[in-house]
Design an enzyme around this catalytic site. Structure first.
Site, PDB file in Angstrom:
ATOM      1  CB  CYS A 263      -0.908   0.030   1.217  1.00  0.00           C
ATOM      2  SG  CYS A 263      -2.341  -1.023   1.051  1.00  0.00           S
ATOM      3  CB  THR A 266       8.938   0.195   1.130  1.00  0.00           C
ATOM      4  OG1 THR A 266       8.636  -0.979   1.886  1.00  0.00           O
ATOM      5  CG2 THR A 266      10.448   0.340   1.057  1.00  0.00           C
TER       6      THR A 266
END
Ligand code: SPV
Ligand code: MN
Length: 612
Positions: A263, A266
């Protein structure tokens, strides 16, 4: 136990009876040909790296320090079905958590472990979860017959052989036993017998017949489960969160963020201009100054490689083409070079991938076309190799957290960014987190799923106990983090309403909110940004003109969709008896939405409407 004198001496030097007992009993059960103890020494660590090449769990690539590892075709993600908590009879953990009777589960998994390491080498490794010599540290012992697992842990965790010595015979550590089981073509053969069993009573996790890191690397998602329980007992939080510093006006402000897999977690943590502390798991403790402090459990990244390209993820891309030690997994290999989906260049039409030899058009036994690289293909690197690593990565005291972010994924409901009304409304926001499913877990993709605090897969306690712990944590702080919600995935006519880099603006808006330097518009779901402030940020950060029409569209409060979301949430938690404040917020939010619809006489309420 099949262990030579040198290795036995390394074990004995720890003077820890529990460690010795664990190693002996699992060596007896798993029957490895050889037991090797790895200390913190460079020689020992090199030994693991070379073993993974020797036994072909990893294959060297052209670039120095780069290797590739393949997991089996049916072993490409976390196995939620077969990951269970071992519980005594009569335990009730709620319908969201998979449990199995402790005795029956142990009997089953021990039978799979019996002789599982025959012909193989058992590696015994010591690590520290969190920075060394810190009140956050938790020692962890890993036993595995996979050199790939042990090697990955080198990149991802702080070595802890010396930390175990300091334990001085205390038994306060977690331990993880893993066997890839029988191998075929270097991958786990019996994935039908893949099991990950969590033993809260003993502070250990047992994992067998799998290699995929999310199922096998003890210190990652397996330890997360054990630690959630420990944290609740000790009044702190163990969260599925990144930690990242936002720099502005010579100050750094730290945020933590929970996003379900794939989502944008990172890439949010790694935004250009940010400094990164961690991208996956955070320990968050209150300190006497009344604020929350966080550390990264890890010191590396096991990240999704799909869509990492010079435009969208420049820092990671640069790291992946530099000659730092890197393990690629489940990518496409051609001429000893890794390729992945969305890397910004054309992929070869043949090569080696997670299905073995691959050429375009190759189908699996079910007739499904096999992509060149798996969607959940990954890279494993050290954070220290990144140019944006934060100076406090190993700070034993952690960093002060000014904001929590809960990031969901939906195409039609939530706005790109908002601030919750207060801590308990923020906990409600986290409790309501939803995402479309992705390739990071086995199963169907594209379904809308609830994932409270992005931590649902890892809960080992009843959801209501977990939510209550958050409420209590906030109450224990004089200056709790502000809580924000994000959704980068809003669409109109199938097209995203926001660019990949817009999240930089959202993040900087949050930073300004923390320092009380911008105002807000109050809406039924929380505080939203003012157009004027975003316009300045778009210009300053992205050199982009931000139109008022785009703003109105992106930040429209979509009443029917938001109400439908509340209905879904209510259904999701219908058997759970959550803390009272959940129902208070649910009802109040619903009421505010209904009233707004009445007041403005329409379904889509624009930010400018609220101003009038
Ligand atoms: C996730 O899926 O949340 C990950 C990767 O971070 S895994 O190690 O599979 O959990
Ligand atoms: Mn994760």
């Amino acid at each position: 136990m099949n262990i030579d004198k040198t290795n036995l001496e390394k074990l004995n030097a720890l003077q820890n009876k529990k460690v010795l007992k664990i190693v002996e009993s699992f060596a007896e059960l798993c029957k490895p040909d050889k037991t090797t103890v790895i200390t913190d020494s460079e020689d020992d660590i090199n030994y693991v790296r070379e073993l993974s090449l020797k036994n072909k769990e990893e294959i060297p690539l052209k670039k120095e320090g780069h290797t590739v590892h393949f997991d089996g075709y049916s072993d490409q993600a976390r196995d939620k079905e077969n990951t269970k908590i071992l519980v005594p009879e009569g335990t009730v953990l709620g319908r969201h958590i998979k449990i199995i009777d402790r005795e029956a589960g142990l009997k089953e998994i021990y039978s799979f472990f019996d002789g599982a390491m025959k012909g193989k080498e058992m590696l015994v490794r010591f690590f520290c979860l969190g920075p060394l010599n810190s009140r956050f540290s938790i020692p962890a012992l890993q036993i595995t017959d996979s050199a790939y697992v042990a090697h990955s842990e080198d990149l991802l965790y702080r070595s802890g052989y010396e930390a175990f010595k300091q334990l001085k015979n205390k038994d306060e550590f977690f331990y993880f036993i893993h066997s890839a089981g029988e191998l075929e073509n270097y991958t786990s053969k019996h994935t039908d017998k893949r099991r990950v069993y969590i033993d809260l009573e003993q502070g250990r996790v047992l994992s067998v017949n799998t290699q995929y890191a999310g199922n096998t690397i003890g210190l990652k998602k397996l330890a997360l489960r054990l630690t959630i329980k420990k944290a609740i007992r000790e009044d702190w939080l163990c969260e599925h969160m990144f930690i990242s510093g936002i720099h502005n006006k010579g100050r750094v402000t730290y945020f933590t963020g929970a996003f379900p897999s794939a989502c944008g977690k990172t890439s949010t943590a790694m935004l250009p201009g940010n400094t990164i502390i961690g991208d996956d798991i955070a320990y968050i403790r209150p300190r006497k100054d009344g604020r929350a402090y966080a550390v990264n459990v890890e010191k590396g990244i096991f990240g999704i490689i799909q869509d990492v390209n010079p435009n969208d993820d420049p820092i990671i891309y640069e790291a992946l083409i530099s000659p730092e030690e890197t393990i690629f997994s489940n990518v496409l290999i051609k001429d000893q070079t890794p390729f992945w989906l969305g890397m910004g260049r054309e992929l070869p039409k043949e090569g080696t991938n997670f299905s073995d030899e691959w050429q375009e058009g190759k189908k699996d036994p079910d007739g499904k076309e096999i992509p060149p690289a798996h969607k959940n293909a990954r890279y494993t690197i050290r954070l220290s190799g990144l140019k944006n690593v934060d100076a406090n990565l190993d700070n034993p005291g952690g960093v002060p957290v000014s904001g929590f972010i809960y990031g969901g994924r939906d195409s039609d409901t939530n706005i790109p960014v908002f601030q919750s009304l207060d801590w308990s409304h923020g906990v409600f926001t986290g409790t309501c987190l939803e995402s479309e499913t992705t390739a990071a877990t086995l199963g169907k993709e594209g379904e809308r799923k609830h994932n409270p605090m992005a931590n649902l897969d890892f809960l080992v306690i009843h959801i209501s106990v977990y939510i209550e712990a958050h409420l209590k944590f906030g109450r224990s702080l004089d200056n709790p983090p502000l809580i924000f919600g994000t959704n980068y995935f809003l669409k109109e006519n199938g097209k995203y309403l926001n660019g990949m880099m817009d999240k930089k603006v959202w993040l900087h808006w949050m930073e300004l909110r923390v320092h009380n330097e911008v105002g807000v518009i109050k809406t039924p779901i929380g505080f939203i940004p003012k157009y004027e402030d975003l316009k300045i940020l778009f210009e300053k950060l992205l050199n982009k003109e931000y139109n008022r029409e785009d703003y109105e569209k992106q930040f429209a409060i979509r009443i029917p969709q938001l109400l439908a979301k509340l209905d879904r949430i209510e259904t999701f938690y219908k058997d759970d008896k959550l803390p009272e404040s959940f129902y208070t917020h649910l009802n109040a939010q619903r009421q505010r939405l209904i009233e707004a619809k009445k007041r403005f006489g329409k379904d889509n309420i624009l930010p400018s409407d609220f101003n009038t």
